[in-house]
Design an enzyme around this catalytic site. Structure first.
Site, PDB file in Angstrom:
ATOM      1  N   LYS A 170       7.225  59.050 119.550  1.00  0.00           N
ATOM      2  CA  LYS A 170       6.801  58.668 120.894  1.00  0.00           C
ATOM      3  C   LYS A 170       7.679  57.569 121.485  1.00  0.00           C
ATOM      4  O   LYS A 170       7.737  57.405 122.699  1.00  0.00           O
ATOM      5  CB  LYS A 170       5.330  58.268 120.887  1.00  0.00           C
TER       6      LYS A 170
HETATM    7  C1  LIG Z   1       1.804  62.322 119.002  1.00  0.00           C
HETATM    8  C2  LIG Z   1       2.219  62.827 117.671  1.00  0.00           C
HETATM    9  C3  LIG Z   1       2.304  64.201 117.405  1.00  0.00           C
HETATM   10  C4  LIG Z   1       1.896  65.268 118.404  1.00  0.00           C
HETATM   11  O1  LIG Z   1       2.733  65.301 119.520  1.00  0.00           O
HETATM   12  P1  LIG Z   1       2.304  66.133 120.838  1.00  0.00           P
HETATM   13  O2  LIG Z   1       3.369  65.886 121.831  1.00  0.00           O
HETATM   14  O3  LIG Z   1       0.980  65.565 121.249  1.00  0.00           O
HETATM   15  O4  LIG Z   1       2.198  67.558 120.440  1.00  0.00           O
HETATM   16  C5  LIG Z   1       2.763  64.594 116.152  1.00  0.00           C
HETATM   17  N1  LIG Z   1       3.109  63.689 115.211  1.00  0.00           N
HETATM   18  C6  LIG Z   1       3.032  62.363 115.429  1.00  0.00           C
HETATM   19  C7  LIG Z   1       3.408  61.425 114.345  1.00  0.00           C
HETATM   20  C8  LIG Z   1       2.592  61.878 116.670  1.00  0.00           C
HETATM   21  O5  LIG Z   1       2.516  60.548 116.871  1.00  0.00           O
END
Ligand SMILES: *Cc1c(COP(=O)(O)O)cnc(C)c1O
Length: 467
Positions: A114
């Site tokens: 993220k």
């Molecule tokens: C947010 C997150 C996901 C999922 O991502 P999306 O874009 O919501 O599909 C997967 N793995 C981790 C570690 C995350 O923080």
């Protein structure tokens, strides 16, 4: 030509990039998408080979922000964004097997993918708000990774107050401390005496009725409905594919998926001209997407706690962006479909399924299989996966797509972020936090505990806004 952004439900104003950056949901309840997706021909994609991450990012993002941010300024923002990642390659590609690869997306400040989107989003917001001489309040709810990435992304933005709600005593110590040890008058961590859904409902209600805010302030969303987050995630699909011989050779990706944001960016990269054969939707037992892709029924079910909390969802908000394309970009059709979905279930049309099935594969991976995968990859390859990434590699193998095509799994978090899951898997090793976080467990924390009550939360925000 500058790109306009339109709502998936067809009844909200068309926005330019600067406006879409500051918008959350569209006023008709839909999500914003580019009216026309920019496309790159093969020769152009070839010319991007070998570029360092930041230079590639500039080339990919340019058409999306055209008309809102001059190129010179965009370049500075991008260089600054990726300079905080702690690996020279920004997103290094690791070979696990003959044709199995892992794209490490956890070298940002909070150790999850993220950061790729939220480090950029913070800088874009800062730039645009200063230009407009505008102050805003960011309000978000987190069950873990989003909150810390948003706080790290926006901590230096002098025109932003950021409020992150987390369920009191229900996020891991590492995740909480990554939020609560960041000091700054504009950073507000609110621990709510409720669960994640309670936090999220209060955020949603506040966006519907933001009149509690002081005069002149508006709310900005940082969850993955924000278009700029999706946009930033397109870059690393290009980066990986180019490193593996693209565009002369196709690549597959396996993506640990919750809200469908990350994998939707891969779908867009493909639409822009990048040769991607298949995108594997890798879910945990909260498998709403796997069920939709295999049965055509998109049906909300009860939430189950899993060992991959960042993928524990009952509805994938960004799936609506894909549905918009699968229904011929017909806003009226989507509007009706999503109204129908408010009852909890829809059947996808045969035409939508026929378009989706050649692009996507999907797999559901249980907690037990996740543990086995962490152990297997450590034992056979000497590589420690976090549980989310393990769902990705497991799904990649299970999907069993053409082995002659490289399969890249997106590693979405660093294993040190989920020590309990690593211990539970039974693997005979542990992961240490990287040096820049080594004092995380001893730094002072700051957060305010509030009752699970909308009025108290809104009143707290109204009286503590600092900028
Ligand atoms: C947010 C997150 C996901 C999922 O991502 P999306 O874009 O919501 O599909 C997967 N793995 C981790 C570690 C995350 O923080």
């Amino acid at each position: 030509m500058a790109i306009s952004y339109i709502s998936t439900r067809g009844r909200a104003p068309r926005l330019n990039f600067e406006e879409v950056l500051l918008a959350g949901l569209a006023s008709d309840g839909g999500l914003y998408v580019p009216e026309v997706l920019p496309t790159f021909d093969k020769a152009h994609i070839k010319s991007l080979r070998g570029l360092p991450y930041n230079a590639l990012a500039f080339e990919i993002l340019k058409p999306f922000v055209d008309g809102s941010i001059p190129e010179h300024d965009l370049k500075i923002l991008i260089d600054d964004t990726y300079s905080v990642f702690r690996h020279e390659a920004v997103a290094p590609l690791i070979q696990l097997d003959h044709n199995q690869w892992v794209l490490e997306l956890f070298h940002g400040p909070t150790l999850a993918f993220k950061d790729f989107a939220l480090q950029l989003l913070g800088r874009l917001l800062d730039y645009v708000l200063k230009k407009r001489d505008q102050n805003v309040v960011i309000l978000g709810a987190t069950s873990g990774d989003t909150g810390s990435a948003a706080i790290e992304g926006c901590r230096r933005c002098s025109n932003i107050d950021i409020y992150i709600l987390h369920p009191h005593k229900r996020v891991s110590d590492v995740q909480r401390r990554q939020m609560t040890t960041v000091m700054g008058n504009n950073i507000h961590n609110l621990a709510i005496e409720g669960n994640f859904d309670d936090c999220q409902s209060m955020v949603k209600a506040s966006f519907v009725e933001p009149s509690f805010l002081p005069e002149g302030r508006s709310l900005v969303a940082v969850n993955s409905i924000n278009w700029a987050r999706i946009m930033a995630q397109i870059i690393y699909y290009f980066y990986a594919a180019l490193a593996l011989g693209g565009p002369d050779r196709s690549v597959n990706f396996s993506v640990p998926t919750g809200n469908f944001g990350d994998i939707f960016a891969g779908y867009l990269a493909r639409g822009m001209g990048l040769p991607i054969d298949r995108l594997v939707i890798a879910t945990n037992k909260n498998d709403v997407l796997h069920r939709a892709l295999t049965t055509g029924q998109y049906t909300r079910q009860q939430l189950e706690q899993s060992m991959t909390p960042s993928m524990d969802i009952t509805v994938s908000s960004n799936f609506e962006r894909l549905l918009f394309d699968l229904y011929g970009r017909d806003g009226d059709a989507l509007f009706d479909l999503m109204v129908q979905f408010s009852s909890g279930s829809i059947s996808l049309s045969n035409s939508a399924m026929a378009q989706a099935q050649p692009l996507f594969a999907s797999e559901r991976v249980s907690d037990d299989a996740t543990c086995e995968e962490i152990v297997r990859v450590w034992r056979d390859k000497g590589y420690l996966l976090d549980p989310h990434s393990a769902i990705g590699t497991r799904a990649a193998v299970k999907a069993n797509i053409d082995v002659a095509t490289p399969m890249v799994t997106l590693a979405t978090a660093h294993p040190a972020k989920f020590p309990d899951a690593i211990a539970r898997s039974g693997v005979a090793t542990t992961a240490a936090l990287p040096a820049h976080l080594s004092d995380l467990m001893t730094l002072p924390e700051r957060f305010t505990v509030l009752a699970n009550d909308l009025d108290s939360v809104q009143q707290h925000i109204a009286t503590t806004v600092s900028v």
